[in-house]
Design a protein around this motif. Structure first.
Motif, PDB file in Angstrom:
ATOM      1  N   GLY A 172       1.054  -1.167  -0.106  1.00 36.19           N
ATOM      2  CA  GLY A 172       0.052   0.154   0.143  1.00 36.19           C
ATOM      3  C   GLY A 172       0.702   1.210   0.045  1.00 36.19           C
ATOM      4  N   PRO A 173       1.686   1.573   0.746  1.00 33.65           N
ATOM      5  CA  PRO A 173       2.430   2.752   0.971  1.00 33.65           C
ATOM      6  C   PRO A 173       3.312   2.947  -0.265  1.00 33.65           C
ATOM      7  CG  PRO A 173       2.586   1.659   3.357  1.00 33.65           C
ATOM      8  CD  PRO A 173       2.008   0.567   2.080  1.00 33.65           C
ATOM      9  N   VAL A 174       3.877   1.878  -0.498  1.00 37.39           N
ATOM     10  CA  VAL A 174       4.935   1.804  -1.764  1.00 37.39           C
ATOM     11  C   VAL A 174       4.181   2.137  -3.045  1.00 37.39           C
ATOM     12  CG1 VAL A 174       6.125   0.433  -3.211  1.00 37.39           C
ATOM     13  CG2 VAL A 174       6.526   0.242  -0.677  1.00 37.39           C
ATOM     14  N   LEU A 175       2.798   1.796  -3.437  1.00 38.67           N
ATOM     15  CA  LEU A 175       2.361   2.290  -4.661  1.00 38.67           C
ATOM     16  C   LEU A 175       1.679   3.615  -4.338  1.00 38.67           C
ATOM     17  CD1 LEU A 175      -1.183   1.714  -4.702  1.00 38.67           C
ATOM     18  CD2 LEU A 175      -0.338  -0.672  -4.379  1.00 38.67           C
ATOM     19  N   GLU A 176       1.265   3.774  -3.088  1.00 40.92           N
ATOM     20  CA  GLU A 176       0.516   5.505  -2.844  1.00 40.92           C
ATOM     21  C   GLU A 176       1.563   6.277  -3.233  1.00 40.92           C
ATOM     22  OE1 GLU A 176      -2.331   6.331  -2.861  1.00 40.92           O
ATOM     23  OE2 GLU A 176      -3.579   4.469  -2.719  1.00 40.92           O
ATOM     24  N   ALA A 177       3.049   5.950  -2.749  1.00 41.42           N
ATOM     25  CA  ALA A 177       3.906   7.004  -2.905  1.00 41.42           C
ATOM     26  C   ALA A 177       4.221   7.331  -4.254  1.00 41.42           C
ATOM     27  CB  ALA A 177       5.151   6.552  -2.044  1.00 41.42           C
ATOM     28  N   GLN A 178       4.290   6.499  -5.031  1.00 47.63           N
ATOM     29  CA  GLN A 178       4.517   6.496  -6.353  1.00 47.63           C
ATOM     30  C   GLN A 178       3.119   7.053  -7.411  1.00 47.63           C
ATOM     31  OE1 GLN A 178       6.595   2.725  -8.216  1.00 47.63           O
ATOM     32  NE2 GLN A 178       6.114   2.149  -6.411  1.00 47.63           N
ATOM     33  N   LEU A 179       2.025   6.770  -6.544  1.00 46.93           N
ATOM     34  CA  LEU A 179       0.876   7.666  -7.353  1.00 46.93           C
ATOM     35  C   LEU A 179       0.782   8.787  -7.007  1.00 46.93           C
ATOM     36  CD1 LEU A 179      -1.522   4.767  -6.927  1.00 46.93           C
ATOM     37  CD2 LEU A 179      -0.604   5.463  -9.150  1.00 46.93           C
ATOM     38  N   ALA A 180       1.159   9.236  -5.842  1.00 49.87           N
ATOM     39  CA  ALA A 180       1.145  10.474  -4.964  1.00 49.87           C
ATOM     40  C   ALA A 180       1.941  11.537  -6.069  1.00 49.87           C
ATOM     41  CB  ALA A 180       1.763  10.596  -3.689  1.00 49.87           C
ATOM     42  N   GLU A 181       3.089  11.170  -6.512  1.00 49.31           N
ATOM     43  CA  GLU A 181       3.789  11.773  -7.435  1.00 49.31           C
ATOM     44  C   GLU A 181       3.099  12.502  -8.634  1.00 49.31           C
ATOM     45  OE1 GLU A 181       7.175   9.707  -8.942  1.00 49.31           O
ATOM     46  OE2 GLU A 181       7.839   9.197  -6.686  1.00 49.31           O
ATOM     47  N   HIS A 182       1.755  11.801  -8.954  1.00 52.76           N
ATOM     48  CA  HIS A 182       1.055  12.063 -10.203  1.00 52.76           C
ATOM     49  C   HIS A 182      -0.262  12.690  -9.658  1.00 52.76           C
ATOM     50  CE1 HIS A 182       3.497   9.793 -13.048  1.00 52.76           C
ATOM     51  NE2 HIS A 182       3.747   8.882 -11.944  1.00 52.76           N
ATOM     52  N   GLY A 183      -0.292  13.026  -8.258  1.00 55.91           N
ATOM     53  CA  GLY A 183      -1.477  13.503  -7.758  1.00 55.91           C
ATOM     54  C   GLY A 183      -2.348  12.538  -7.622  1.00 55.91           C
ATOM     55  N   LEU A 184      -2.256  11.257  -7.681  1.00 55.76           N
ATOM     56  CA  LEU A 184      -3.231  10.290  -7.768  1.00 55.76           C
ATOM     57  C   LEU A 184      -3.229   9.326  -6.504  1.00 55.76           C
ATOM     58  CD1 LEU A 184      -3.002   9.280 -11.679  1.00 55.76           C
ATOM     59  CD2 LEU A 184      -4.693  10.444 -10.596  1.00 55.76           C
ATOM     60  N   THR A 185      -4.239   8.564  -6.475  1.00 56.15           N
ATOM     61  CA  THR A 185      -4.223   7.452  -5.368  1.00 56.15           C
ATOM     62  C   THR A 185      -5.234   6.436  -5.872  1.00 56.15           C
ATOM     63  OG1 THR A 185      -5.112   7.132  -2.989  1.00 56.15           O
ATOM     64  CG2 THR A 185      -6.171   8.743  -4.295  1.00 56.15           C
ATOM     65  N   LEU A 186      -4.918   5.141  -5.460  1.00 60.37           N
ATOM     66  CA  LEU A 186      -5.884   3.936  -5.639  1.00 60.37           C
ATOM     67  C   LEU A 186      -6.692   3.994  -4.589  1.00 60.37           C
ATOM     68  CD1 LEU A 186      -6.364   1.257  -7.056  1.00 60.37           C
ATOM     69  CD2 LEU A 186      -4.860   0.007  -5.244  1.00 60.37           C
ATOM     70  N   ARG A 187      -6.483   4.638  -3.400  1.00 66.00           N
ATOM     71  CA  ARG A 187      -7.723   4.588  -2.444  1.00 66.00           C
ATOM     72  C   ARG A 187      -8.318   3.235  -2.087  1.00 66.00           C
ATOM     73  NH1 ARG A 187      -7.714   8.294   0.296  1.00 66.00           N
ATOM     74  NH2 ARG A 187      -9.513   9.225   1.550  1.00 66.00           N
ATOM     75  N   HIS A 188      -7.246   2.410  -1.587  1.00 66.16           N
ATOM     76  CA  HIS A 188      -7.671   1.166  -1.156  1.00 66.16           C
ATOM     77  C   HIS A 188      -7.082   0.831   0.131  1.00 66.16           C
ATOM     78  CE1 HIS A 188      -9.062  -2.871  -1.635  1.00 66.16           C
ATOM     79  NE2 HIS A 188      -8.068  -3.371  -1.026  1.00 66.16           N
ATOM     80  N   TYR A 189      -7.543   0.788   1.085  1.00 68.75           N
ATOM     81  CA  TYR A 189      -7.011   0.769   2.301  1.00 68.75           C
ATOM     82  C   TYR A 189      -7.698  -0.369   3.213  1.00 68.75           C
ATOM     83  CZ  TYR A 189      -5.294   5.340   1.104  1.00 68.75           C
ATOM     84  OH  TYR A 189      -4.828   6.610   0.626  1.00 68.75           O
ATOM     85  N   PRO A 190      -7.093  -1.706   3.050  1.00 71.20           N
ATOM     86  CA  PRO A 190      -7.633  -2.707   3.925  1.00 71.20           C
ATOM     87  C   PRO A 190      -6.757  -2.475   5.225  1.00 71.20           C
ATOM     88  CG  PRO A 190      -6.013  -3.646   2.335  1.00 71.20           C
ATOM     89  CD  PRO A 190      -6.323  -2.080   2.066  1.00 71.20           C
ATOM     90  N   GLN A 191      -7.173  -3.148   6.263  1.00 67.87           N
ATOM     91  CA  GLN A 191      -6.481  -2.923   7.589  1.00 67.87           C
ATOM     92  C   GLN A 191      -5.015  -3.262   7.426  1.00 67.87           C
ATOM     93  OE1 GLN A 191      -8.508  -4.791  10.688  1.00 67.87           O
ATOM     94  NE2 GLN A 191      -7.962  -2.971  12.179  1.00 67.87           N
ATOM     95  N   SER A 192      -4.624  -4.252   6.496  1.00 63.43           N
ATOM     96  CA  SER A 192      -3.219  -4.471   6.245  1.00 63.43           C
ATOM     97  C   SER A 192      -2.729  -3.700   5.394  1.00 63.43           C
ATOM     98  CB  SER A 192      -3.371  -6.009   5.818  1.00 63.43           C
ATOM     99  OG  SER A 192      -4.047  -5.947   4.427  1.00 63.43           O
ATOM    100  N   PHE A 193      -3.077  -2.615   5.187  1.00 64.87           N
ATOM    101  CA  PHE A 193      -2.677  -1.688   4.176  1.00 64.87           C
ATOM    102  C   PHE A 193      -0.980  -1.513   4.126  1.00 64.87           C
ATOM    103  CE2 PHE A 193      -1.123   2.752   3.180  1.00 64.87           C
ATOM    104  CZ  PHE A 193      -1.567   2.884   1.753  1.00 64.87           C
ATOM    105  N   GLU A 194      -0.629  -1.223   5.321  1.00 60.81           N
ATOM    106  CA  GLU A 194       1.056  -1.111   5.364  1.00 60.81           C
ATOM    107  C   GLU A 194       1.844  -2.268   4.860  1.00 60.81           C
ATOM    108  OE1 GLU A 194       0.668  -0.258   9.835  1.00 60.81           O
ATOM    109  OE2 GLU A 194       2.730   0.991   9.183  1.00 60.81           O
TER     110      GLU A 194
END
Lengths: 538, 538
Positions: A180-202
């Motif tokens: 989760g954090p690894v893909l969100e950090a890369q998407l954030a560079e484009h101002g985007l998010t997958l917005r999928h946060y299971p409890q195991s997200f980290e």
């Protein structure tokens, strides 16, 4: 073992980062609190068996020369990936029992290396467990290798890049091993998010989410990862399963829906085109109080049946609210939140508030309307923090001679009152019989126009040496009540091996043979995660 | 033949009710209009071959004694169910060619009779075509019976009741043979609606919608029938496939998604629990003008990517707007509509209007806000009437020596401009080569955050005796351009036999063998709709 992204050490037996396991003082405080909650005299605080003193069988197969660069048989690597992170998983790890450890751990860096690993394993008769974050709570990554010469854990976290972003179509091609954090950090560079946060997200990975049909951030509408998948690429022994990037199609049975939920039995997911979105800017939220769970549930039903699609629509029963320190008033809560990257959500929140009040709710907190910064305050904020911390709490419970777990389902609204009553009765009865007493709390994680997804947490006093059996008795009673009440064996925890028997009862009768036929086509040697979803027997 | 519900006679070759086929005067007026549109000198108005003069082979198998009560070999019954209702289907019927007629028509009234029919057919080596409205435009119900002793059309329209309504869960159990009007009339007694309006709504059935993944009323969000299915019951030679009623689940691959799109190859759908809703009360709509298709497309993209979920979000290019008499100004249109049973849609329409104006749109019509009664006015109203009437128009075109059809796809936004250009170029080129000239129009039927579903209509002058070949050349060119451009072979028309080769190219490479393995499990004798989706070869 460290995570590939942060280099921060992971616990070899408990949830997540090793340094997040509560220290002795914190666990003593927790023990204090739980003696109160559970009405006990005392809870001992014990320490886990150190890895060097643990039982870890010798590898049955040596590291193959062709995979020498990407394989390891290091005890720490094998122990860490031996189990998922359910209560009984952590209990075994706590006690130093790693009997089911994989013989070797393979860490491919490319899809070609995944193909190499599968080819070698098939020739060597070695079972392969596709592995992401290892956060399964249904024994999804635990394979005893019966009938095989050994077991290889195929840890996909080396494939963790966002390969391509298509801004026009709000889509991104992401490798399956990205957490989760690894893909969100890369998407954030484009101002985007997958917005999928299971409890195991980290810790959990995109590939794991797809393989297990993970439940995510959105309480309504886009509840499962299923709806965020645009196309999947899966390596199978029969070739590469690559679906076309499409926003929608009516061409035959949906190919992605056969991969979603396949739990590593059909192939190894290597990448997927995902539907992403701009980061939210406008947020509106409110928390409503109700006299009891059923009143809050009815309000949640009315909100989603009104055609409102709140991103947050969580129901907490009074015990759940107290356990998570959201409310101590003995009321049930409905947490409602709307979010948008494009426009204020005030009108939608007001409609939901009207519906909630019509259903008998009174405002507990809010309404809050935010633009820009994240809203971390109020009952919803307390709830979010508890959500992230809870899995660490379960590791601590293991050290306190307790028996605990969570289980979940979904059912239609007409069945919910009876199902809930039966589940509560069966689980409390089993806790009483097995443990003398126990605490059971309820929340809704997701809500549909046609039914809720209730989620239960139980904590009961355990007896040293008997906790696995105590857990099994409680789990069996809850499972039976869920299936008898018309619920699903799992709304978002997956089938794995824990729910295999229940899944066999739930699915259409001819589907077992169909699943085996599909597996036989894609994995003729049956090396992929054997024992998950269904057993090998006809 | 008459419909089971209205008793009103259906055409044996053209779309729908026999008395809705335009009379000679109406067709002469249409010919007049189309000579203008197409720049022709003259279009002859011809008459169909009467059924009594048509070619209909003798049945290869007699009516079996065990099914005598529910089977017929009457020529009218067989001819009427011989083909679907695509242009080449109607052309063959118009010319009196019913070479592919089923040998017998079975009209079961209960699921037990469906089981009886399948049992007899399997023993007798007779192929079975599950049949609903017979409105397929992809040769989905046309089976030559090669390798079988005969073909039985299994007409499901005798099973047309709403069996149960669960108001709390907004769900209804509906038999598969219910047509749109038949099921809506029963749901209306409860103040409910399925709200699924494919263009074939008057005649097609719930079972057909599920088997073909029909596209429906909603332009966004709930686009396909897939999302309205809660549970399915399907009779297969290997037993009954009955999924559990669930609002959501993460237990293995979704069983319903294997039935959705199976096109009668895996079993006969007998009933389904469907997600229904209260009838809408609040409606808001607006029509915006844009200089061209791409500008209107961009506005539609922005609206759905803003997280707005209009129930109507249709884009019409200038030719489409003119052809359907919605606008003659040469502008492209975006029709937007929101609806709700619970609350006014004014704020949502205003947000969509803001987004549309930001994208360069100007108001053509509206905004209109209605409460209670249906809104039938304005451009959107004209459009709706044209939508219902169009299939009848195609029957008339057959009688005018024209070649015409519609085809559709979906693709991601990044690919749409190139795909559209290639499709237009290929289709116009093929019309020019095959027919000398022709008209091509474009609209969007459905719009997703990640891409549109464009829908094309072509009309070109044909030559007597050559029209099937002319049609095939145009269709082949369009199909090739769609697949090369990254589109799906079908967004909601299904695969049938017409799209079989394209579907083989689109789906994941190992999926063909998987589909055959699934079929072999459920239909070991291969009697169910052989030739649909895939051929029998490995």
């Amino acid at each position: 073992m460290t995570t590939p992204d942060t280099g921060r050490p992971l616990s070899h037996w408990a949830w997540g980062y090793a340094d997040r396991f509560p220290d002795r003082a914190a666990r003593e405080a927790l023990a204090q609190q739980l003696t109160l909650f559970l009405g006990l005299e005392h809870l001992p605080v014990r320490e886990p068996v150190a890895l060097e003193n643990a039982h870890l069988p010798s590898p049955r197969v040596p590291v193959p020369a062709v995979l020498a660069d990407i394989c390891t048989e290091a005890p720490a690597a094998r122990a860490q990936r031996c189990y998922g992170r359910s209560f009984p998983d952590m209990l075994r790890g706590f006690l130093g029992d790693f009997a089911a450890a994989p013989d070797l751990v393979c860490l491919p860096r490319t899809e070609a290396e995944v193909v190499d690993a599968l080819r070698w394993a098939q020739a060597a008769g070695v079972a392969v467990v596709p592995y992401g974050g290892g956060t399964s709570v249904v024994r999804g990554v635990e394979c005893d290798g019966a009938g095989f010469t050994g077991v290889m854990c195929l840890d996909m976290r080396g494939l963790h890049r966002v390969l391509s972003v298509d801004r026009a179509s709000l889509s991104a091609c992401i490798q399956a091993g990205a957490t989760g954090p690894v893909l969100e950090a890369q998407l954030a560079e484009h101002g985007l998010t997958l917005r999928h946060y299971p409890q195991s997200f980290e810790f959990s990975t995109l590939g794991g989410w797809i393989a297990t049909r993970a439940g995510g951030h959105f309480a309504t509408l886009y509840t499962h990862i299923d709806d965020l998948v645009q196309a999947v690429r899966m390596v199978t022994p029969a070739g590469v399963w690559q679906s076309r990037r499409l926003p929608g199609s009516g061409a035959g049975p949906d190919p992605d829906r056969l991969v979603l939920g396949s739990e590593g039995a059909f192939g190894v997911i290597t990448e997927a085109w995902m539907r992403v979105r701009p980061r939210p800017v406008f947020r509106s939220s409110v928390t409503l109080s109700f006299p009891d769970l059923m009143a809050a549930a009815d309000a949640a039903r009315r909100v989603v049946q009104a055609g409102l699609h709140p991103s947050n629509c969580r129901v907490l029963d009074p015990r759940e609210a107290r356990l998570h320190a959201v409310s101590f008033d003995g009321d049930a809560l409905l947490l409602l939140g709307f979010e948008s990257a494009d426009h204020p959500q005030v009108p939608l929140l007001e409609e939901a508030l009207r519906v909630g009040r019509d259903a008998g709710g009174t405002i507990k907190d809010g309404p809050r309307h935010r633009e820009g910064e994240r809203d971390r305050g109020g009952a919803a904020g307390s709830w979010r923090q508890a959500f992230i911390d809870t899995p660490y709490l379960f590791g601590a419970l293991v050290s306190l001679d307790l028996v605990a777990d969570t289980f979940e389902t979904a059912c239609t609204w007409d069945r919910f009152p009876d199902l809930h009553e039966a589940v509560v009765k069966a689980t409390r009865g089993a806790m009483k019989a097995a443990c003398g007493k126990g605490l059971l709390t309820t929340r809704f994680t997701h809500v549909y126009p046609d039914g809720p997804a209730p989620y239960y947490t139980f904590i009961a006093p355990g007896r040293p040496g008997e906790r696995a059996a105590q857990w099994a008795a409680i789990k069996a009673a809850a499972t039976e009540a869920i299936l008898a009440g018309g619920g699903t064996i799992t709304h978002h925890h997956a089938v794995g091996r824990t729910h295999r028997a229940g899944y066999a009862k739930e699915r259409p009768q001819p589907m077992g043979a169909v699943l085996r036929a599909v597996k036989h086509q894609l994995d003729p040697a049956g090396i992929l995660n054997p024992g998950v979803l269904f057993d090998g027997e006809g």
